[in-house]
Design an enzyme around this catalytic site. Structure first.
Site, short mmCIF file in Angstrom:
data_model
loop_
_atom_site.label_atom_id
_atom_site.label_comp_id
_atom_site.label_asym_id
_atom_site.label_seq_id
_atom_site.Cartn_x
_atom_site.Cartn_y
_atom_site.Cartn_z
N SER A 181 23.40 -3.28 72.59
CA SER A 181 22.01 -3.71 72.69
C SER A 181 21.15 -2.36 72.93
O SER A 181 21.71 -1.37 73.81
CB SER A 181 21.90 -4.45 74.05
OG SER A 181 20.23 -4.46 74.58
N GLY A 182 20.38 -2.02 72.11
CA GLY A 182 19.46 -0.74 72.00
C GLY A 182 18.87 -0.06 73.17
O GLY A 182 19.41 1.02 73.57
N HIS A 183 18.44 -0.79 74.12
CA HIS A 183 17.73 -0.40 75.13
C HIS A 183 18.73 0.19 76.23
O HIS A 183 18.36 0.65 77.08
CB HIS A 183 16.66 -1.40 75.83
CG HIS A 183 17.18 -2.43 76.47
ND1 HIS A 183 17.22 -2.66 77.65
CD2 HIS A 183 18.05 -3.81 75.92
CE1 HIS A 183 17.75 -3.73 78.39
NE2 HIS A 183 18.22 -4.27 77.23
N CYS A 241 19.26 -8.45 85.40
CA CYS A 241 19.12 -10.06 84.77
C CYS A 241 19.23 -11.05 85.57
O CYS A 241 18.84 -12.22 85.48
CB CYS A 241 20.34 -10.37 83.64
SG CYS A 241 20.70 -8.97 82.56
N ASN A 292 28.91 -4.32 83.70
CA ASN A 292 27.72 -3.77 83.85
C ASN A 292 27.41 -3.69 85.49
O ASN A 292 26.37 -2.90 85.77
CB ASN A 292 26.46 -5.04 83.08
CG ASN A 292 26.78 -6.20 83.83
OD1 ASN A 292 27.67 -6.92 83.37
ND2 ASN A 292 25.71 -6.62 84.38
N THR A 304 12.18 -12.01 60.01
CA THR A 304 11.63 -10.67 59.43
C THR A 304 12.32 -9.67 60.34
O THR A 304 12.29 -9.53 61.55
CB THR A 304 10.24 -10.32 59.47
OG1 THR A 304 9.50 -11.53 58.88
CG2 THR A 304 9.61 -9.08 59.15
N GLN A 320 27.59 -2.38 77.43
CA GLN A 320 27.90 -1.15 78.57
C GLN A 320 28.87 -0.08 78.11
O GLN A 320 29.00 1.06 78.83
CB GLN A 320 28.04 -1.65 79.93
CG GLN A 320 26.98 -2.65 80.70
CD GLN A 320 25.63 -1.93 80.76
OE1 GLN A 320 25.62 -0.64 80.91
NE2 GLN A 320 24.68 -2.53 81.22
N THR A 375 21.68 -10.50 74.18
CA THR A 375 21.69 -11.84 74.51
C THR A 375 21.71 -12.61 73.51
O THR A 375 22.56 -13.58 73.35
CB THR A 375 20.51 -12.17 75.30
OG1 THR A 375 20.34 -11.29 76.67
CG2 THR A 375 20.35 -13.60 75.71
N1 PMP Z 1 25.61 -7.80 78.35
C1 PMP Z 1 25.76 -6.79 79.19
C2 PMP Z 1 27.06 -6.55 79.79
C3 PMP Z 1 24.43 -6.37 79.70
O1 PMP Z 1 24.50 -5.52 80.82
C4 PMP Z 1 23.38 -6.89 79.28
C5 PMP Z 1 21.72 -6.49 79.72
N2 PMP Z 1 21.83 -6.40 81.10
C6 PMP Z 1 23.30 -7.77 78.18
C7 PMP Z 1 24.64 -8.32 77.70
C8 PMP Z 1 22.13 -8.45 77.70
O2 PMP Z 1 21.35 -7.56 76.66
P1 PMP Z 1 19.80 -7.65 76.31
O3 PMP Z 1 19.06 -7.11 77.45
O4 PMP Z 1 19.79 -6.98 75.14
O5 PMP Z 1 19.52 -9.08 76.02
#
Ligand code: PMP
Length: 380
Positions: free
Chosen positions: A196-198, A322, A148, A234, A178, A70
């Protein structure tokens, strides 16, 4: 529990959790400090940065660590536009994640010219329409690599070459959240790229933005001047080192991981298609990303199905996590021309390499039973 919502987030790999723990409890120094243990933390981060550039297939350019995609997406847009004189012209697709789409809408309200390009019925950016949107005064284009919700994979080389020809001054930013590690990419295909790591088994709250050489980029938040003055704050060393370890684990198993996700996706698709009243949303199973399958169960409400499946231990989603708190129609499937019962009954299944075919078969039985039960109930 059978977890089929890996596009929302993933379980952190043990390798990544262990690396994060090490940088919380042992090498916990602020990498900007002057003494040698801190310098060693800084060195580790810069080694991780070089490995990430390698994983991205970047011959040059830089990686800026962020709190997630994000932030990367917001910063890509604002950091480029801050370098333009006056208000710019921006193109985004109609199926971008809200961190791109809503940011562009906010700029439109401020007087920027924002053009939204549509997608075809499989969810890919419509290249004919895209060509029609490109102009010599376009400043910025943001197109995602993989959607996504549907797993549609955009043709980045074609998009890149159209921009070079028709909008040579425009920066191409790609939301790679993705796509990274799931679908091949290299940084020759774009100017900027967000991860995005997660989404690939690293901890939450860490990501990165790749910025190519020559991109006029003003950066993001201001403050202490970290990240070469482009993103103050940081550094999240445990997150960065956890993400680095997740990438290393993923790359060591990349082909096997992709194969396992494709097997799971194909198996669930085959099992579901044996049932009646199921429709595929998005590209054909072999054309889409390995980990996302979007199906509509006609005569069933997606939300009701989600909770009924949850009660039986199968976790799925109706769209992106989201936007699951936002009411209203699904912008992504709506952009693909999907309406009515098909829109209402859409469920996204997303896989990880840890899913097994036995799990998929068990989930398939539960899904089929649940859909049949809900249809009876609804149609009564
Ligand atoms: N872009 C896409 C295509 C995503 O699927 C997501 C997460 N749903 C994001 C951006 C946002 O990533 P983050 O959760 O790291 O803010």
């Amino acid at each position: 529990m059978i977890y089929l919502d890996n596009s929302a987030t993933t379980r952190t790999f043990d390798t990544a959790a262990n690396a994060a723990r090490k940088y919380m409890t042992e090498v916990y120094f602020n990498p900007s400090s002057a003494y040698s243990p801190a310098v060693s933390a800084e060195k580790s981060v810069n080694e991780a940065r070089r490995r990430l550039c390698g994983a991205l297939g970047a011959a040059s350019g830089n990686v800026i660590y962020t709190s997630g995609a994000t932030e990367s997406n917001n910063m890509a847009i604002s950091g480029c536009l801050s370098k333009k004189r006056g208000k710019g012209r921006i193109i985004v697709s109609s199926v971008e994640h809200p961190s791109v789409y809503e940011t562009a809408q906010a700029l439109s309200a401020k007087g920027y010219e924002v053009v939204t390009v549509g997608v075809d019925e499989t969810g890919k950016v419509d290249l004919g329409a895209f060509g029609g949107c490109l102009t010599a005064d376009t400043d910025f284009v943001s197109i995602m690599q993989v959607n996504n919700e549907t797993g549609a994979v955009n043709d980045l080389p074609a998009i890149r070459s159209m921009i070079k020809k028709l909008a040579p001054n425009a920066v191409l930013h790609v939301d790679g959240v993705q796509g990274f590690l799931k679908v091949p990419v290299n940084m020759g295909q774009c100017d900027m790229y967000s991860i995005s790591g997660h989404k690939f088994h690293a901890p939450k709250g860490v990501g990165a933005l790749y910025v190519g050489n020559g991109v006029r980029f003003g950066g993001g938040q201001t403050g202490g001047g970290q990240e070469s003055g482009l993103r103050s704050g940081t550094l999240n060393v445990p997150g960065i080192m956890g993400m680095d370890a997740a990438i290393t684990t993923y790359l060591a198993n990349e082909q096997a991981y992709r194969k396992q996700m494709v097997l799971c996706k194909q198996r669930l698709y085959d099992n579901m298609m044996k049932q009646g009243d199921v429709m595929l949303n998005g590209p054909s199973v072999d054309a889409g990303a390995p980990h996302i399958l979007n199906l509509s169960f006609l005569g069933v409400r997606g939300e009701v199905m989600l909770h009924a499946l949850e009660a039986k231990g199968v976790l799925v989603s109706t769209g992106s996590a989201c936007s699951s708190h936002k009411k209203g129609k699904n912008r992504i499937l709506g952009s693909m021309g999907i309406t009515g019962e098909r829109l209402e009954g859409a469920i996204r299944f997303s896989f990880s390499p840890m899913n097994t075919l036995a799990e998929i078969d068990t989930a398939s039985e539960i899904i089929a039973e649940t859909a049949a039960f809900l249809r009876k109930y609804k149609r009564r």
